[in-house]
Design a protein around this motif. Structure first.
Motif, PDB file in Angstrom:
ATOM      1  N   UNK A   1      -4.244  -4.775 126.687  1.00 53.24           N
ATOM      2  CA  UNK A   1      -3.896  -5.548 124.993  1.00 53.24           C
ATOM      3  C   UNK A   1      -4.797  -6.658 124.270  1.00 53.24           C
ATOM      4  N   UNK A   2      -4.403  -7.797 125.452  1.00 51.32           N
ATOM      5  CA  UNK A   2      -4.915  -9.226 124.664  1.00 51.32           C
ATOM      6  C   UNK A   2      -6.860  -8.310 124.875  1.00 51.32           C
ATOM      7  N   UNK A   3      -7.306  -7.874 125.997  1.00 46.87           N
ATOM      8  CA  UNK A   3      -8.878  -7.530 126.314  1.00 46.87           C
ATOM      9  C   UNK A   3      -9.428  -6.894 125.442  1.00 46.87           C
ATOM     10  N   UNK A   4      -8.430  -5.585 124.776  1.00 49.89           N
ATOM     11  CA  UNK A   4      -8.761  -4.541 124.022  1.00 49.89           C
ATOM     12  C   UNK A   4      -9.328  -5.350 122.469  1.00 49.89           C
ATOM     13  N   UNK A   5      -8.389  -6.375 122.005  1.00 47.55           N
ATOM     14  CA  UNK A   5      -7.945  -7.144 121.101  1.00 47.55           C
ATOM     15  C   UNK A   5      -9.734  -7.966 120.278  1.00 47.55           C
ATOM     16  N   UNK A   6      -9.558  -8.397 121.364  1.00 47.17           N
ATOM     17  CA  UNK A   6     -11.240  -9.747 121.630  1.00 47.17           C
ATOM     18  C   UNK A   6     -11.606  -9.294 122.987  1.00 47.17           C
ATOM     19  N   UNK A   7     -12.307  -7.686 122.498  1.00 48.97           N
ATOM     20  CA  UNK A   7     -13.055  -6.975 123.506  1.00 48.97           C
ATOM     21  C   UNK A   7     -14.354  -7.921 123.736  1.00 48.97           C
TER      22      UNK A   7
ATOM     23  N   UNK B   1      -4.860   9.612 126.151  1.00 50.62           N
ATOM     24  CA  UNK B   1      -5.454   9.418 125.500  1.00 50.62           C
ATOM     25  C   UNK B   1      -5.632  11.070 125.329  1.00 50.62           C
ATOM     26  N   UNK B   2      -5.313  12.199 125.600  1.00 50.59           N
ATOM     27  CA  UNK B   2      -5.789  13.424 125.699  1.00 50.59           C
ATOM     28  C   UNK B   2      -4.228  13.819 124.937  1.00 50.59           C
ATOM     29  N   UNK B   3      -2.698  12.857 125.541  1.00 50.72           N
ATOM     30  CA  UNK B   3      -1.803  13.487 124.615  1.00 50.72           C
ATOM     31  C   UNK B   3      -1.850  12.818 123.187  1.00 50.72           C
ATOM     32  N   UNK B   4      -2.690  12.411 122.746  1.00 43.62           N
ATOM     33  CA  UNK B   4      -2.666  11.647 121.660  1.00 43.62           C
ATOM     34  C   UNK B   4      -1.715  10.668 121.217  1.00 43.62           C
ATOM     35  N   UNK B   5      -2.197   9.910 122.391  1.00 46.81           N
ATOM     36  CA  UNK B   5      -1.890   8.351 122.195  1.00 46.81           C
ATOM     37  C   UNK B   5      -2.873   7.354 121.579  1.00 46.81           C
ATOM     38  N   UNK B   6      -2.908   6.799 120.864  1.00 48.92           N
ATOM     39  CA  UNK B   6      -3.775   6.039 120.482  1.00 48.92           C
ATOM     40  C   UNK B   6      -4.534   5.151 121.445  1.00 48.92           C
ATOM     41  N   UNK B   7      -5.727   4.826 121.183  1.00 42.15           N
ATOM     42  CA  UNK B   7      -6.124   4.006 121.923  1.00 42.15           C
ATOM     43  C   UNK B   7      -6.016   2.581 122.946  1.00 42.15           C
ATOM     44  N   UNK B   8      -5.574   2.017 121.821  1.00 44.37           N
ATOM     45  CA  UNK B   8      -5.006   0.988 122.285  1.00 44.37           C
ATOM     46  C   UNK B   8      -3.933   0.954 123.111  1.00 44.37           C
ATOM     47  N   UNK B   9      -2.783   1.749 122.975  1.00 47.29           N
ATOM     48  CA  UNK B   9      -1.901   2.156 123.611  1.00 47.29           C
ATOM     49  C   UNK B   9      -1.844   2.994 125.267  1.00 47.29           C
ATOM     50  N   UNK B  10      -3.345   3.825 124.581  1.00 44.62           N
ATOM     51  CA  UNK B  10      -3.325   4.765 126.011  1.00 44.62           C
ATOM     52  C   UNK B  10      -3.599   3.936 126.952  1.00 44.62           C
ATOM     53  N   UNK B  11      -4.529   2.459 126.679  1.00 43.63           N
ATOM     54  CA  UNK B  11      -5.876   1.381 127.133  1.00 43.63           C
ATOM     55  C   UNK B  11      -4.493   1.157 127.896  1.00 43.63           C
TER      56      UNK B  11
ATOM     57  N   UNK C   1     -14.306  -2.469 127.375  1.00 39.63           N
ATOM     58  CA  UNK C   1     -15.684  -2.129 127.348  1.00 39.63           C
ATOM     59  C   UNK C   1     -15.077  -0.047 127.245  1.00 39.63           C
ATOM     60  N   UNK C   2     -13.545  -0.046 127.526  1.00 39.63           N
ATOM     61  CA  UNK C   2     -13.451   1.680 126.623  1.00 39.63           C
ATOM     62  C   UNK C   2     -12.740   1.628 125.476  1.00 39.63           C
ATOM     63  N   UNK C   3     -11.727   0.351 125.408  1.00 37.12           N
ATOM     64  CA  UNK C   3     -12.107   0.358 123.240  1.00 37.12           C
ATOM     65  C   UNK C   3     -12.985   1.254 123.153  1.00 37.12           C
ATOM     66  N   UNK C   4     -14.151  -0.157 123.075  1.00 30.34           N
ATOM     67  CA  UNK C   4     -15.668   0.397 122.542  1.00 30.34           C
ATOM     68  C   UNK C   4     -16.043   2.195 123.161  1.00 30.34           C
TER      69      UNK C   4
END
Length: 727
Positions: free
Chosen positions: A27-33, A269-279, A337-340
């Protein structure tokens, strides 16, 4: 709903603390991608720049402290680097009038090459001119380290032999110069492995974007690995084989780890979770398994430190660096990279999704009615049949290993297209099979030799010359203080022949009054290496097994699961040994690999393979068992959890194995027979592991063990307490 980060490893790692920690990092890596991506690019750029400025030297000389061959190497008075330039005449002799002048001009030209300090023309007295006079060699000494003998320097030496070529003679590189030229190949094997991996990723992750992300993270981690190893080569000896094996391991595990994480991300992600939560969910589940898998590989490699063999220790830590960077890139760079990429990665391309769905339906779907669901049902319904069939097949695959014979590779083992093999063929035909692998016999005197006719030296040389198997003895070389004398002894057999190893022991057993006899040279060093490895083999295997079981016990808290996993990995390694024996000792299909016939298997290859394969095979065990344990924690139904675990992981583990097998097989095209052995053994072991072991033997064994599979002392105490309370 489960908390983000909890997953298959949660119940096994202190109530999910490890999973939550990994998810928090993601999550930290996603916030500061952008910071994470920029930091990775800066680190990789810095390492590449350092490697470019300082160089990335390699050194293939075998150092083995505490051995006779190392003593000879330390005491011998020779240039830092020496090599030969072979010269052949189509007809006549090299020492006739016209050609003799051409050789003199060539010697003068060679002396003018930068860093050349010694040039000795072909001489019958020195043993460098054949009896028929048609073949000879220049002995050339240089004032650079062997690690600094680059392709450019070797070619500069060969270019200076132009006077011989102008006179109608054929100059060709030999010894160190041939090795330097052969070692200048490009990155064809890496590109082939990446291409095969890209195809599998394209269909597994549903599109071009899904293929790019694992390849990008793996490529950056591999560049960082090779640059780090290259920089280390300026401080310690790094053999060429170390960088090649690190590349194999880095590519394989780097892409596999990213594949496991991205597969889990797509599901979330296909279960409709937000991208950050899916990651976070993907990293909490598969990311934690990646961390444990990486630790297991590192632990297996660490066991090689007990061998006290610098070569194996170097191979271990260089491969460990590859695994470390692969884990770090998966846990930090990949989330950024996945968050992008976001939901574009989850959706994939329309055409690719259709193709991949079709392939999964035919070869490995993880759906309820897919192949792996049916396979899981078949195995768990008839575990005795499935397990018995797997054991029979594994016994057949492992059986050739009973004839596993270790030996020494020499230049004659290389493919016929290489410079070292061509040089060896010419030398062996003109001088004899052992000429390319001379033994350095050294005598230490308590007092300096009085003169060239010192009776101690004369008796020393006479004893060496009269030993059975000695074809030729060169002139005596003395140290400046007169206390050390050396001669070059040529065996009548090739360097890889067991007869030459026997000769090494006979020479070391010589008793010469007033002279302590020692034997060195490349062949003697390999004999010492084989003896050292053999003596340490039981200890290393025992420690690797113990440490790996301990890591698995920490991960799953189930003793039988840990022991079973270790046994299964040993079975996979046995299949690899069987393949090595069948191909390289018996010669089954060896010509398809580019070799002209069977070759000896170096003593360190089986031990290094054991450590590597034990760790890599454990990766799949961890990923499978983590999901099975998750299902067990929910249902407490062992058969159901085994079926669901195999169904859920079968497709992605198969895809990961296909990638790793493709990467390993790509390296079989390498000219080095040792790399061909590693590529073949590792590809076979992974193929057997993912099909026979994970697809049949593991689920069958767990079905037969039943609930006992998950027995733990804590669980037994809890059950006893529950019964007491009920009473």
């Amino acid at each position: 709903m489960r908390a983000v980060g909890e997953g298959p490893m949660s119940a096994a790692t202190h109530d999910g603390r490890a999973a939550r920690a990994v998810a928090a990092v993601s999550r930290a890596c996603v916030r500061h991608r952008f910071v994470v991506i920029g930091a990775w690019l800066l680190v990789v750029a810095a390492l590449m720049t350092g490697a470019k400025v300082l160089g990335t030297p390699t050194d293939n000389d075998v150092s083995l402290p505490g051995t006779d061959s190392q003593l000879v190497r330390d005491l011998s008075v020779t240039p830092p680097t020496s090599g030969i330039v072979i010269v052949t005449a189509p007809a006549g002799r090299l020492d006739d009038g016209t050609r003799s002048r051409a050789l003199a001009a060539t010697a003068a030209s060679l002396r003018r090459v930068a860093h050349v300090t010694v040039v000795k023309p072909p001489s019958a007295k020195e043993g460098s001119l054949a009896a028929d006079g048609r073949t000879g060699w220049f002995t050339i000494g240089m004032d650079v380290r062997r690690a600094d003998l680059t392709e450019q320097r070797a070619r500069a030496v060969m270019d200076s032999a132009r006077p011989a070529a102008d006179a109608g003679l054929r100059p060709m590189p030999g010894a160190a110069f041939a090795q330097a030229i052969d070692g200048s190949g490009g990155h064809r094997t890496e590109y082939l492995g990446l291409t095969l991996a890209a195809l599998v990723l394209f269909f597994t992750l549903g599109g071009l974007l899904g293929a790019i992300l694992p390849l990008l993270t793996s490529a950056l981690s591999l560049i960082a690995t090779l640059a780090t190893i290259g920089l280390a080569g300026n401080a310690t000896s790094i053999p060429t084989v170390a960088t090649t094996i690190a590349t194999m391991v880095g590519l394989g595990v780097g892409i596999d780890y990213a594949l496991f994480v991205l597969s889990r991300f797509r599901e979330s992600a296909r279960a409709d979770l937000p991208v950050p939560e899916a990651i976070g969910r993907a990293l909490g589940d598969s990311g934690t398994a990646v961390a444990f898998a990486g630790v297991t590989v590192a632990v297996a490699l660490a066991g090689l430190g007990l061998t006290e063999v610098p070569l194996l220790q170097t191979l271990a830590w260089t491969s460990g660096i590859a695994v470390l960077f692969a884990v770090l890139s998966t846990l930090t760079l990949l989330p950024a990279l996945t968050s992008l990429a976001g939901r574009r990665l989850a959706r994939g391309g329309v055409l690719c999704n259709r193709l991949s769905r079709g392939l999964r339906r035919r070869a490995g779907s993880t759906g309820d009615g897919g192949y792996w669901a049916r396979q899981a049902d078949r195995v768990t319904r008839r575990p005795w049949l499935a397990g018995g069939s797997a054991l029979v097949l594994l016994a057949l695959l492992t059986a050739p290993a009973a004839d596993l014979r270790l030996g020494q590779l020499d230049a004659g083992s290389s493919p016929s297209s290489t410079a070292v093999r061509q040089a060896d063929d010419v030398i062996s035909e003109a001088f004899g099979p052992g000429t390319g692998s001379p033994l350095t016999v050294l005598g230490r005197l308590p007092t300096p030799a009085t003169d060239a006719g010192d009776p101690r030296v004369a008796q020393f040389v006479a004893e060496v010359r009269t030993q059975p198997g000695v074809a030729f003895v060169g002139p005596v070389t003395s140290s400046s203080d007169g206390r050390v004398v050396t001669v070059s002894a040529i065996s009548s057999a090739s360097g890889g022949d067991s007869a030459t190893a026997d000769l090494v022991h006979r020479l070391r057993g010589l008793s010469v009054p007033g002279v302590a006899v020692h034997v060195g040279g490349t062949t003697a060093a390999r004999v010492d290496l084989a003896e050292r490895v053999t003596s340490k083999l039981p200890v290393v295997i025992g420690v690797v097994l113990l440490l790996s079981v301990s890591v698995l016990l920490l991960a799953f808290r189930a003793p039988l699961v840990a022991l079973k996993a270790a046994v299964m990995d040993v079975v996979s390694v046995g299949a690899a040994y069987g393949a090595l024996t069948a191909v390289f000792t018996w010669g089954w299909g060896v010509t398809w690999l580019g070799l002209s016939g069977p070759v000896p298997i170096p003593s360190y290859v089986p031990l290094m393979l054991f450590a590597l394969l034990f760790g890599l095979s454990m990766d799949y065990e961890v990923f499978l068992l983590s999901v099975v344990q998750q299902r067990w924690n929910i249902s407490k139904d062992n058969l159901r959890s085994v079926r669901e675990g195999l169904t859920a992981t079968g497709g992605v583990i198969t895809a990961a194995a296909m990638i790793m097998i493709g990467v390993f097989l790509a390296f079989v095209s390498n000219n080095d027979p040792t790399i061909k052995m590693f590529g073949t053994g590792m590809a076979v072991a992974i193929a057997v592991d993912v099909t026979v072991v994970r697809g049949l033997l593991v689920p069958a064994t767990m079905a037969l063990l039943g609930d006992l599979t998950w027995w733990t002392p804590r669980r037994r105490r809890a059950e006893d307490l529950h019964r007491a309370e009920a009473a």
